[in-house]
Design a protein around this motif. Structure first.
Motif, PDB file in Angstrom:
ATOM      1  N   ASP A  45       0.826  -1.211   0.000  1.00 36.53           N
ATOM      2  CA  ASP A  45       0.000   0.000   0.000  1.00 36.53           C
ATOM      3  C   ASP A  45       0.858   1.257   0.000  1.00 36.53           C
ATOM      4  OD1 ASP A  45      -2.321  -1.464  -0.040  1.00 36.53           O
ATOM      5  OD2 ASP A  45      -2.562  -1.461   2.147  1.00 36.53           O
ATOM      6  N   GLU A  46       1.964   1.210   0.737  1.00 40.33           N
ATOM      7  CA  GLU A  46       2.847   2.367   0.808  1.00 40.33           C
ATOM      8  C   GLU A  46       3.463   2.669  -0.555  1.00 40.33           C
ATOM      9  OE1 GLU A  46       7.063   3.232   2.929  1.00 40.33           O
ATOM     10  OE2 GLU A  46       5.463   2.526   4.242  1.00 40.33           O
ATOM     11  N   GLU A  47       3.889   1.611  -1.261  1.00 34.70           N
ATOM     12  CA  GLU A  47       4.480   1.813  -2.580  1.00 34.70           C
ATOM     13  C   GLU A  47       3.443   2.328  -3.576  1.00 34.70           C
ATOM     14  OE1 GLU A  47       6.066  -2.066  -3.312  1.00 34.70           O
ATOM     15  OE2 GLU A  47       8.018  -1.560  -2.469  1.00 34.70           O
ATOM     16  N   LYS A  48       2.190   1.852  -3.450  1.00 36.94           N
ATOM     17  CA  LYS A  48       1.130   2.338  -4.324  1.00 36.94           C
ATOM     18  C   LYS A  48       0.871   3.816  -4.091  1.00 36.94           C
ATOM     19  CE  LYS A  48      -1.383  -1.972  -4.951  1.00 36.94           C
ATOM     20  NZ  LYS A  48      -2.631  -2.702  -4.693  1.00 36.94           N
ATOM     21  N   GLU A  49       0.877   4.236  -2.822  1.00 38.28           N
ATOM     22  CA  GLU A  49       0.662   5.643  -2.504  1.00 38.28           C
ATOM     23  C   GLU A  49       1.778   6.507  -3.078  1.00 38.28           C
ATOM     24  OE1 GLU A  49       0.232   6.010   1.717  1.00 38.28           O
ATOM     25  OE2 GLU A  49      -1.611   4.823   1.770  1.00 38.28           O
ATOM     26  N   ILE A  50       3.006   6.025  -2.969  1.00 32.69           N
ATOM     27  CA  ILE A  50       4.142   6.767  -3.508  1.00 32.69           C
ATOM     28  C   ILE A  50       4.022   6.883  -5.024  1.00 32.69           C
ATOM     29  CG2 ILE A  50       6.638   6.695  -3.857  1.00 32.69           C
ATOM     30  CD1 ILE A  50       6.862   5.442  -1.052  1.00 32.69           C
ATOM     31  N   GLN A  51       3.648   5.788  -5.686  1.00 29.56           N
ATOM     32  CA  GLN A  51       3.497   5.815  -7.137  1.00 29.56           C
ATOM     33  C   GLN A  51       2.354   6.732  -7.558  1.00 29.56           C
ATOM     34  OE1 GLN A  51       3.151   1.832  -8.577  1.00 29.56           O
ATOM     35  NE2 GLN A  51       5.362   1.463  -8.482  1.00 29.56           N
ATOM     36  N   ASP A  52       1.250   6.715  -6.818  1.00 28.76           N
ATOM     37  CA  ASP A  52       0.131   7.602  -7.130  1.00 28.76           C
ATOM     38  C   ASP A  52       0.543   9.065  -6.983  1.00 28.76           C
ATOM     39  OD1 ASP A  52      -1.527   5.477  -7.682  1.00 28.76           O
ATOM     40  OD2 ASP A  52      -2.494   5.482  -5.692  1.00 28.76           O
ATOM     41  N   LYS A  53       1.278   9.365  -5.915  1.00 26.29           N
ATOM     42  CA  LYS A  53       1.743  10.733  -5.689  1.00 26.29           C
ATOM     43  C   LYS A  53       2.670  11.173  -6.814  1.00 26.29           C
ATOM     44  CE  LYS A  53       4.133  13.622  -2.331  1.00 26.29           C
ATOM     45  NZ  LYS A  53       4.884  13.666  -1.086  1.00 26.29           N
ATOM     46  N   GLU A  54       3.603  10.294  -7.203  1.00 18.73           N
ATOM     47  CA  GLU A  54       4.528  10.628  -8.285  1.00 18.73           C
ATOM     48  C   GLU A  54       3.776  10.800  -9.597  1.00 18.73           C
ATOM     49  OE1 GLU A  54       7.464   7.561  -8.306  1.00 18.73           O
ATOM     50  OE2 GLU A  54       8.515   8.358  -6.556  1.00 18.73           O
ATOM     51  N   SER A  55       2.763   9.978  -9.824  1.00 18.20           N
ATOM     52  CA  SER A  55       1.962  10.089 -11.038  1.00 18.20           C
ATOM     53  C   SER A  55       1.239  11.428 -11.088  1.00 18.20           C
ATOM     54  CB  SER A  55       0.970   8.939 -11.108  1.00 18.20           C
ATOM     55  OG  SER A  55       0.136   9.074 -12.228  1.00 18.20           O
ATOM     56  N   LYS A  56       0.670  11.847  -9.960  1.00 16.27           N
ATOM     57  CA  LYS A  56      -0.012  13.137  -9.905  1.00 16.27           C
ATOM     58  C   LYS A  56       0.968  14.281 -10.134  1.00 16.27           C
ATOM     59  CE  LYS A  56      -3.713  11.612  -6.858  1.00 16.27           C
ATOM     60  NZ  LYS A  56      -4.299  11.688  -5.509  1.00 16.27           N
ATOM     61  N   GLU A  57       2.162  14.187  -9.543  1.00 10.25           N
ATOM     62  CA  GLU A  57       3.178  15.219  -9.742  1.00 10.25           C
ATOM     63  C   GLU A  57       3.578  15.307 -11.209  1.00 10.25           C
ATOM     64  OE1 GLU A  57       6.396  14.252  -7.159  1.00 10.25           O
ATOM     65  OE2 GLU A  57       5.355  14.869  -5.351  1.00 10.25           O
ATOM     66  N   GLU A  58       3.749  14.158 -11.851  1.00 12.11           N
ATOM     67  CA  GLU A  58       4.116  14.154 -13.262  1.00 12.11           C
ATOM     68  C   GLU A  58       3.010  14.767 -14.112  1.00 12.11           C
ATOM     69  OE1 GLU A  58       5.062  10.137 -14.264  1.00 12.11           O
ATOM     70  OE2 GLU A  58       6.924  10.148 -13.122  1.00 12.11           O
ATOM     71  N   THR A  59       1.761  14.492 -13.759  1.00 10.69           N
ATOM     72  CA  THR A  59       0.635  15.056 -14.504  1.00 10.69           C
ATOM     73  C   THR A  59       0.609  16.568 -14.366  1.00 10.69           C
ATOM     74  OG1 THR A  59      -0.622  13.027 -14.132  1.00 10.69           O
ATOM     75  CG2 THR A  59      -1.870  14.980 -14.777  1.00 10.69           C
ATOM     76  N   VAL A  60       0.813  17.056 -13.142  1.00 11.62           N
ATOM     77  CA  VAL A  60       0.812  18.506 -12.908  1.00 11.62           C
ATOM     78  C   VAL A  60       1.963  19.157 -13.674  1.00 11.62           C
ATOM     79  CG1 VAL A  60       1.186  20.288 -11.158  1.00 11.62           C
ATOM     80  CG2 VAL A  60      -0.361  18.388 -10.693  1.00 11.62           C
ATOM     81  N   LEU A  61       3.139  18.554 -13.635  1.00 12.69           N
ATOM     82  CA  LEU A  61       4.278  19.124 -14.355  1.00 12.69           C
ATOM     83  C   LEU A  61       4.044  19.125 -15.862  1.00 12.69           C
ATOM     84  CD1 LEU A  61       7.284  17.636 -12.356  1.00 12.69           C
ATOM     85  CD2 LEU A  61       6.514  20.007 -12.406  1.00 12.69           C
ATOM     86  N   ALA A  62       3.423  18.068 -16.376  1.00 16.12           N
ATOM     87  CA  ALA A  62       3.123  18.019 -17.808  1.00 16.12           C
ATOM     88  C   ALA A  62       2.141  19.122 -18.193  1.00 16.12           C
ATOM     89  CB  ALA A  62       2.572  16.652 -18.182  1.00 16.12           C
TER      90      ALA A  62
END
Length: 85
Positions: A45-62
Motif C-alpha cells: 500500500d505504501e508503494e502504491k501511494e508513492i506511485q500515485d503521488k509521483e503520477s499526480k506530480e508528473e501530470t501537474v508538471l506536464a
C-alpha cells in the motif's frame, strides 16, 4: 571482452564495426531467452501511494509545461504583430 577473431580485418572496416562483429561472434551461443510471460509485481500500500503521488506530480508538471508552451506562443504572436505594425 570479446576477442575471438583470428584473421586480420579488412582495412576498410571501422573499429566500431569490428568490435560489434567480434562481440556477436563471441556471444553467439551464450544468449538465452525466457519464453515465459512477464510477472506482475505486487506492491504494498505504501508503494502504491508513492506511485500515485509521483503520477499526480508528473501530470501537474506536464500540464504546466503545456500551459507554458501555449503562453510562450501567444507572446511570440503578439510580439510579431506588434513589431510588424
Amino acid at each position: 571482452m570479446c576477442l575471438h577473431y583470428r584473421e586480420t580485418p579488412p582495412s576498410s572496416m571501422s573499429n566500431a564495426m569490428l568490435l560489434l562483429m567480434l562481440c556477436k561472434i563471441g556471444v553467439q551461443g551464450e544468449l538465452l531467452t525466457f519464453p515465459g510471460k512477464m510477472v506482475n509485481t505486487v506492491y504494498s500500500d505504501e508503494e502504491k501511494e508513492i506511485q500515485d503521488k509521483e503520477s499526480k506530480e508528473e501530470t501537474v508538471l506536464a500540464m504546466l509545461g503545456i500551459i507554458g508552451t501555449v503562453l510562450n506562443l501567444v507572446v511570440i504572436i503578439f510580439v510579431y504583430i506588434y513589431t510588424t505594425l
